[in-house]
Design an enzyme around this catalytic site. Structure first.
Site, mmCIF file in Angstrom:
data_model
loop_
_atom_site.group_PDB
_atom_site.id
_atom_site.type_symbol
_atom_site.label_atom_id
_atom_site.label_comp_id
_atom_site.label_asym_id
_atom_site.label_seq_id
_atom_site.Cartn_x
_atom_site.Cartn_y
_atom_site.Cartn_z
ATOM 1 N N TYR A 1 15.754 -26.698 31.274
ATOM 2 C CA TYR A 1 15.882 -28.041 32.412
ATOM 3 C C TYR A 1 15.276 -29.319 32.145
ATOM 4 O O TYR A 1 15.247 -30.149 31.655
ATOM 5 C CB TYR A 1 15.617 -27.604 33.921
ATOM 6 C CG TYR A 1 17.532 -27.021 34.001
ATOM 7 C CD1 TYR A 1 19.156 -27.577 33.994
ATOM 8 C CD2 TYR A 1 17.996 -25.710 34.167
ATOM 9 C CE1 TYR A 1 19.944 -27.356 34.553
ATOM 10 C CE2 TYR A 1 18.455 -24.806 34.346
ATOM 11 C CZ TYR A 1 20.100 -25.496 34.356
ATOM 12 O OH TYR A 1 21.496 -24.759 34.725
ATOM 13 N N ALA B 1 29.283 -25.020 30.610
ATOM 14 C CA ALA B 1 28.375 -23.783 31.053
ATOM 15 C C ALA B 1 27.768 -23.465 31.009
ATOM 16 O O ALA B 1 27.554 -22.921 30.037
ATOM 17 C CB ALA B 1 29.527 -22.190 31.109
ATOM 18 N N ASP B 2 26.162 -22.736 31.641
ATOM 19 C CA ASP B 2 25.216 -22.632 30.774
ATOM 20 C C ASP B 2 25.565 -20.914 30.052
ATOM 21 O O ASP B 2 24.583 -20.703 29.855
ATOM 22 C CB ASP B 2 23.634 -22.740 31.495
ATOM 23 C CG ASP B 2 24.054 -24.083 32.210
ATOM 24 O OD1 ASP B 2 23.877 -24.805 31.480
ATOM 25 O OD2 ASP B 2 23.325 -23.953 32.978
ATOM 26 N N GLY B 3 26.189 -20.693 31.036
ATOM 27 C CA GLY B 3 26.445 -18.764 30.303
ATOM 28 C C GLY B 3 27.596 -18.843 31.207
ATOM 29 O O GLY B 3 28.329 -18.964 32.820
#
Length: 402
Positions: free
Chosen positions: A55, A297-299
């Site tokens: 981030y 999505a990050d994951g």
């Protein structure tokens, strides 16, 4: 059930495979890579260990929060991806060719990571491919140990980045999982690894475009799309729709606290797409005007749920209650072997928050950067593997990690 999850099945297969390898391996074989240099150890440290490096990167690329709204909007615009030069010129550059310095996978990774339009996982994949090219190993065992060590170094650089960890794991499995390597001479085997590494990098680079094409049938003329924060793949989806002369409008949430939604709204305005900027708390207020929700999505986890920017869960909840479809656009290198049970069941990723006014020391501030959205609130996932329902994600994970 946990014994039917992808992680349980894959871990069991790994244990059986390792046991078989140990049984057939000569006891005298003891290859160990050289210890890391002190400069490498220093480079492995995240810029700020108390804040997620992932981030911090997003803040650097999309604009750091200040108390000046206009300055934030200008910083959030960033560079236009269309103005960047071709990436292929940098791909062909040999690491370490410009100086006599020893090759560092972290430095290589950071050089790729500076490109705002390049995903962090793809930067890691490119760096690992460079490890193979620059390796001075003389046996496959040494090369595999060196590659795995470089992968662990990248993952330890920021343990909060889900896509970084998943991308490294998938790269190692894709490149090294071939029985043919055991029967080839080392030079041809290394060339084979380099070819597979480059192919995996090319697949990862093309993933965003594949997703954009797959999603076009779901965007119809006259629709209104709600998006949350900034996602490169969601921008590619909307850009492709605009270039196809589809008529639609977009509601962009502000995406506090880094306000990445400002950048997305600016990018859409350049494409002449009608766009309205919303404060995050206005999602429910405007949901009756929305036809669909599109998020990145990050994951993507084993349950079929997603881990993404804070606020995704509450938007999905509102959309589900009002019968609005929630679509997720995510590359396959973000598929992670994780099975969170609730919001707290994952490693925290913290980020700085500026409220524009002094906060008393006795007031606790929630600094979590992401939340978990369970699969029952998602409609479809658009990936480079195809259009998936949340229920089949676990099967795809098993295939990816085999």
């Amino acid at each position: 059930m946990w014994w039917g999850s992808a992680s349980f099945i894959l871990d069991k297969q790994d244990e059986e495979r390792n046991a078989a390898a140990l049984a057939s391996k000569p006891e005298s074989l003891n290859l160990s890579p050289p210890p890391p240099s002190s400069s490498m150890a220093d480079a492995l440290q995240s810029p700020n260990p108390k804040i997620s490096a992932y981030y911090q990167t997003r803040a650097a690329h999309h604009g750091v929060v200040t108390s000046d709204w206009l300055a934030q909007a200008q910083a959030a615009v960033g560079r236009n991806p269309d103005e960047q030069g071709p990436i292929t010129a940098e791909v062909e550059a040999k690491p370490g060719s410009n100086s006599g310095k020893p090759f560092s996978v972290i430095e290589e990774f950071n050089s790729w990571r500076k490109q705002p339009d390049l995903a962090e996982a793809v930067a890691a994949i490119r760096a690992l491919a460079s490890v193979i090219r620059s390796s001075e190993a003389t046996t496959m065992m040494e090369l595999e140990i060196e590659l795995k060590k470089a992968s662990e170094s990248l993952k330890s650089w920021d343990t909060t980045s889900i896509s970084l960890t998943a991308g490294c794991d998938l790269f190692i499995r894709y490149v090294t999982r071939t029985s043919a390597l055991e029967y080839e001479d080392f030079n041809s085997a290394k060339s084979r690894l380099i070819e597979r590494a480059e192919k995996f990098g090319e697949i990862s680079m093309k993933a965003r475009r594949i997703i954009a094409v797959l999603s076009q049938d779901f965007i119809f003329d006259g629709c209104t799309i709600l998006v949350h924060g900034f996602s490169r793949v969601v921008l590619e989806v909307l850009k492709t729709a605009a270039q196809s002369n589809k008529l639609f409008r977009v509601f962009c949430t502000e995406g506090r606290p880094d306000r990445t939604g400002l950048r997305l709204s600016n990018e859409l305005a350049k494409l002449d797409v009608p766009v309205k900027l919303l404060i995050d708390s206005a999602a429910a207020y405007t949901m009756d005007e929305v036809d669909m929700v599109f998020v990145g999505a990050d994951g993507v986890v084993e349950s079929g749920g997603i881990i993404n920017m804070m606020g995704t869960f509450q938007i999905a909840l509102v959309a589900h209650s009002m019968n609005k479809p929630v679509y997720v656009a995510a590359e396959s290198y973000k598929f992670a072997r994780l099975y969170p049970l609730d919001q707290k069941d994952m490693a925290p990723a913290l980020r700085p928050i500026d409220f524009g006014v002094p906060i008393p020391s006795k007031v606790e501030v929630e600094k979590s950067a992401r939340d978990y959205t369970p699969p029952q609130y998602l409609t479809l996932l658009f990936t480079d593997l195809g259009v998936l329902t949340p229920s089949v994600v676990s099967d795809e994970l098993i295939q990816l990690y085999l």
